[in-house]
Design a protein around this motif. Structure first.
Motif, short mmCIF file in Angstrom:
data_model
loop_
_atom_site.label_atom_id
_atom_site.label_comp_id
_atom_site.label_asym_id
_atom_site.label_seq_id
_atom_site.Cartn_x
_atom_site.Cartn_y
_atom_site.Cartn_z
N ARG A 67 0.83 -1.20 0.00
CA ARG A 67 0.00 0.00 0.00
C ARG A 67 0.87 1.26 0.00
O ARG A 67 0.62 2.21 -0.73
CB ARG A 67 -0.90 -0.01 1.24
CG ARG A 67 -1.97 1.09 1.22
CD ARG A 67 -2.81 1.08 2.50
NE ARG A 67 -3.27 -0.25 2.83
CZ ARG A 67 -2.88 -0.90 3.91
NH1 ARG A 67 -2.00 -0.37 4.74
NH2 ARG A 67 -3.34 -2.11 4.17
N TYR A 68 1.94 1.20 0.83
CA TYR A 68 2.82 2.37 0.95
C TYR A 68 3.50 2.66 -0.38
O TYR A 68 3.45 3.78 -0.90
CB TYR A 68 3.84 2.13 2.06
CG TYR A 68 4.94 3.17 2.10
CD1 TYR A 68 4.68 4.46 2.60
CD2 TYR A 68 6.21 2.89 1.61
CE1 TYR A 68 5.70 5.42 2.62
CE2 TYR A 68 7.23 3.83 1.62
CZ TYR A 68 6.97 5.10 2.13
OH TYR A 68 7.98 6.04 2.11
N PHE A 69 4.14 1.65 -0.93
CA PHE A 69 4.92 1.88 -2.17
C PHE A 69 4.00 2.16 -3.36
O PHE A 69 4.37 2.91 -4.28
CB PHE A 69 5.81 0.67 -2.48
CG PHE A 69 7.04 0.61 -1.59
CD1 PHE A 69 8.07 1.53 -1.75
CD2 PHE A 69 7.15 -0.35 -0.59
CE1 PHE A 69 9.19 1.46 -0.91
CE2 PHE A 69 8.28 -0.40 0.22
CZ PHE A 69 9.30 0.49 0.07
N ASN A 70 2.80 1.62 -3.33
CA ASN A 70 1.86 1.88 -4.44
C ASN A 70 1.41 3.33 -4.40
O ASN A 70 1.28 3.98 -5.45
CB ASN A 70 0.67 0.93 -4.32
CG ASN A 70 0.05 0.65 -5.70
OD1 ASN A 70 0.77 0.51 -6.68
ND2 ASN A 70 -1.27 0.59 -5.76
N GLU A 71 1.22 3.87 -3.17
CA GLU A 71 0.83 5.28 -3.05
C GLU A 71 1.97 6.18 -3.53
O GLU A 71 1.74 7.19 -4.19
CB GLU A 71 0.48 5.60 -1.58
CG GLU A 71 -0.84 4.98 -1.13
CD GLU A 71 -1.10 5.21 0.37
OE1 GLU A 71 -0.19 5.81 1.01
OE2 GLU A 71 -2.18 4.82 0.84
N GLN A 72 3.20 5.78 -3.17
CA GLN A 72 4.35 6.57 -3.60
C GLN A 72 4.46 6.58 -5.13
O GLN A 72 4.74 7.61 -5.75
CB GLN A 72 5.65 5.98 -2.99
CG GLN A 72 5.76 6.16 -1.47
CD GLN A 72 5.88 7.60 -1.07
OE1 GLN A 72 6.52 8.42 -1.75
NE2 GLN A 72 5.23 7.97 0.04
N ALA A 73 4.21 5.42 -5.73
CA ALA A 73 4.32 5.31 -7.20
C ALA A 73 3.27 6.17 -7.87
O ALA A 73 3.54 6.87 -8.86
CB ALA A 73 4.17 3.86 -7.64
N ASN A 74 2.05 6.13 -7.34
CA ASN A 74 0.97 6.92 -7.95
C ASN A 74 1.23 8.41 -7.78
O ASN A 74 0.89 9.22 -8.63
CB ASN A 74 -0.36 6.53 -7.34
CG ASN A 74 -0.81 5.13 -7.80
OD1 ASN A 74 -0.52 4.74 -8.93
ND2 ASN A 74 -1.49 4.41 -6.92
N ARG A 75 1.85 8.78 -6.63
CA ARG A 75 2.12 10.18 -6.37
C ARG A 75 3.18 10.74 -7.33
O ARG A 75 3.09 11.85 -7.81
CB ARG A 75 2.57 10.34 -4.91
CG ARG A 75 2.84 11.80 -4.49
CD ARG A 75 3.09 11.85 -2.99
NE ARG A 75 4.23 11.05 -2.61
CZ ARG A 75 5.51 11.46 -2.67
NH1 ARG A 75 5.77 12.64 -3.13
NH2 ARG A 75 6.48 10.65 -2.29
N LEU A 76 4.16 9.89 -7.62
CA LEU A 76 5.26 10.36 -8.48
C LEU A 76 4.94 10.21 -9.99
O LEU A 76 5.66 10.69 -10.84
CB LEU A 76 6.54 9.56 -8.18
CG LEU A 76 7.14 9.80 -6.78
CD1 LEU A 76 8.25 8.82 -6.54
CD2 LEU A 76 7.65 11.23 -6.67
N SER A 78 2.62 11.47 -11.96
CA SER A 78 2.32 12.67 -12.71
C SER A 78 3.56 13.55 -12.90
O SER A 78 3.74 14.15 -13.97
CB SER A 78 1.22 13.47 -12.00
OG SER A 78 1.64 13.78 -10.68
N SER A 79 4.42 13.57 -11.92
CA SER A 79 5.61 14.42 -12.04
C SER A 79 6.69 13.77 -12.92
O SER A 79 7.39 14.44 -13.68
CB SER A 79 6.19 14.72 -10.65
OG SER A 79 6.54 13.51 -10.00
N ALA A 80 6.79 12.48 -12.84
CA ALA A 80 7.82 11.79 -13.65
C ALA A 80 7.35 11.52 -15.07
O ALA A 80 8.17 11.31 -15.97
CB ALA A 80 8.20 10.47 -12.98
N ASP A 81 6.01 11.49 -15.22
CA ASP A 81 5.44 11.18 -16.54
C ASP A 81 5.98 9.86 -17.09
O ASP A 81 6.35 9.75 -18.24
CB ASP A 81 5.71 12.32 -17.52
CG ASP A 81 4.83 12.19 -18.78
OD1 ASP A 81 3.78 11.51 -18.69
OD2 ASP A 81 5.21 12.73 -19.85
#
Length: 598
Positions: A67-76, A78-81
């Motif tokens: 859950r933690y790493f999936n949230e981090q991936a989704n957060r990044l 849009s910025s990383a494209d």
């Protein structure tokens, strides 16, 4: 030549196209590699930045970590494209920006992960993503804490833009390649045309020379190898034309000689076939060249002895000369020469047959023999008479004056006859050898005929023979007057001698045109008598020397048998003709035709 030009143009286009295509492929590959390397470098930087912001020590259960790493991936995301994936050291996916990690496979054996684990640096791979259904560039870096490997951070970016750029490049490249093909095709065709047109012209000239047109010449450029080739062709054509002209001249000379030869020439080749026949041979053998050429000599319907002679020459291969009587198309005596032809050693080429018609020569030889015999006989008769009567007188007949006078008169008459005979023989010999030059001068025919009749008038009067003349007053001709007088007096004397008492001899002179086969004006003299006539069987021989129709009467009349022969030769010296028409008991008619002007 058009095919060669097309092939040459195709080769040029192929070379140019292949060069451009290889260069395009190289450029596209270089561009693609450059894009991917730049993208890979950019993705590595982003991964390093993300790694700094990541707290990899977050604890908890697997579900909490996911859950933690999936949230981090989704957060990044849009910025990383780009797609971001967190992978634990054992290959389990803890988080992914584009997919539920629970459903994802273990990534321990993925190429980029393996490379990152083995090298300790960034690992890359390009492959088709079954999840996103497109080609993706994957870059993964190892995450360590101290010397302990914690996991992997992976960034995936689509290559759609790179592939679109490559496709755009290929489109531009193909359009450019097509333009290059068109331009190259035009240039190549122009170059090929420049190369092949002179060669095509040379080929046409060579073809015309092959077809025996030796006047064909190459008129193209004179520079370069092609120009030298064209000049060489022209020099060859000049040489061939010169040689062919010589050959044709020699052939025409040989043909003219063969066609105008009096002798017949026939050539039989090595196969025994008749290969050559000149005009005289056609006349002699009685067959045309079309009937004989190409046939075997023993199948050419020739006289058996002639065929056997040719066969003998072929078998012996030696010169054969012989005389033979031919009966077709008319009876003739031929001298046959058979010459074997062997242009090279041990090479048989055939037989050359040369035919000479010696009929006239043999006839002349026979006539000479007969002439000598006749002269001997004619001379013997008066000489025997003179000798016999002289012996009688010497034996005692001189005592009888009447007998002696009679014998002396006979001796005198025979001497006169002998003198006339010798004179006629000498005259005929001169005429036949053409040693008598004719002196032509204008002759007034009416006066001339009157003078001739006056000469024989006394002779005619003894036999009460009437002389008649029918000549126009205005007739003239060119002739040797003395020889013309000799002709006329001879014929008039013959007419008087062979016409019984009370008969008639008539001379008619008239102008005619074309009766001798000419268009010029001629004079026709007709001497007609009412004498005994000449049998038909004797007419063809009437002008022969010493030929007499009635031998006993001719001798008794003092004739030598040479008069008509002399007349015929004198008429021919005047370029005229003489013929006789006669029937037994109806008299004779001698017709002379002479040209008016010589």
């Amino acid at each position: 030549m058009h095919q060669f030009r097309a092939r040459l143009t195709l080769i040029f286009i192929t070379l140019i196209g292949a060069s451009v295509l290889i260069a395009g492929l190289f450029m596209a590959q270089m561009l693609k590699n450059s894009h991917i390397e730049a993208l890979q470098t950019s993705m590595e930087r982003e991964l390093r930045v993300i790694l700094v912001t990541l707290d990899w020590t977050a604890g908890g259960s697997d579900e909490e970590q996911v859950r933690y790493f999936n949230e981090q991936a989704n957060r990044l995301r849009s910025s990383a494209d780009a797609r971001i994936t967190y992978i634990r050291a054992d290959g389990k996916v803890l988080g992914d920006s584009d997919h539920d990690p629970v459903d994802m496979e273990n990534h321990f054996s993925r190429e980029e992960v393996v490379e990152a684990r083995e090298s300790g640096q960034a690992g890359t791979d390009i492959r088709y993503s079954t999840t996103l259904r497109q080609n993706m560039l994957y870059v993964a870096i190892p995450v360590t804490q101290g010397d302990q490997l914690q996991g992997y951070l992976r960034l995936a970016m689509s290559l759609a833009e790179v592939e679109a750029a490559i496709r755009q490049l290929w489109l531009v490249l193909l359009i450019g390649l097509l333009a290059v093909f068109i331009i190259a095709g035009l240039i190549s065709y122009r170059v090929a045309l420049g190369l092949t047109r002179p060669i095509e012209q040379i080929t046409k000239v060579a073809g015309q020379i092959t077809n025996m047109n030796y006047q064909a010449r190459f008129h193209g450029r004179k520079q370069g190898e092609v120009g030298q080739l064209g000049q060489a062709i022209n020099r060859m054509a000049d040489s061939l034309q010169l040689q062919m002209n010589r050959i044709l001249e020699d052939e025409n000379r040989l043909k003219s000689v063969l066609e105008n030869m009096i002798s017949g020439v026939m050539m039989i080749d090595r196969d025994g076939k008749i290969a050559l026949l000149n005009r005289s041979a056609e006349d002699i053998l009685g067959f045309s060249a079309k009937e004989l050429l190409g046939k075997k000599f023993d199948e050419a319907k020739q006289q058996f002895e002639f065929t056997q002679l040719i066969q003998e020459c072929i078998e012996s291969k030696e010169l054969i000369r012989d005389e033979m009587i031919f009966y077709y198309p008319s009876e003739r005596i031929l001298e046959i020469n058979l010459i074997p032809m062997s242009p090279a050693e041990d090479q048989w080429a055939g037989v050359l047959v040369v035919l000479h018609d010696i009929t006239a020569m043999r006839r002349l030889e026979r006539m000479r023999s007969e002439f000598v015999a006749n002269v001997s006989h004619e001379l013997k008769t008066p000489i025997a008479a003179v000798k016999g009567f002289a012996e009688t007188l010497l034996a005692g007949a001189l005592n009888d004056k009447e007998t002696a006078k009679s014998f002396l008169q006979i001796i005198f008459d025979e001497s006169e006859r002998l003198n006339r005979l010798i004179g006629d023989i000498l005259e005929l010999s001169k005429i036949e050898s053409k040693r008598i030059p004719l002196q032509f001068s204008p002759v007034h025919l009416q006066t001339f005929i009157e003078n001739c009749l006056n000469v024989v008038n006394s002779e005619a009067a003894k036999k009460s023979i009437e002389l008649e003349m029918r000549v126009d007053d205005d007739l003239y001709m060119e002739a040797d007057e003395d020889r013309l007088r000799q002709i006329l007096i001879n014929l008039l004397s013959n007419g008087i001698n062979y016409t019984p008492e009370g008969g008639k001899v008539k001379v008619k002179v008239e102008a005619t045109t074309g009766s001798m086969g000419l268009d010029k004006e001629q004079i026709r003299m007709t001497i007609t008598d009412t004498g005994m006539g000449i049998p038909k069987k004797d007419l063809p021989r009437i002008f022969e020397r010493f030929y007499r129709v009635d031998k006993a009467r001719s001798r008794s009349s003092g004739g030598t048998g040479l008069g008509l022969s002399i007349v015929k030769h004198l008429v021919e010296l005047h370029k005229g003709t003489i013929r006789v028409e006669s029937e037994v008991g109806m008299g004779s008619k001698f017709i002379i035709e002479l040209p008016v002007i010589h």
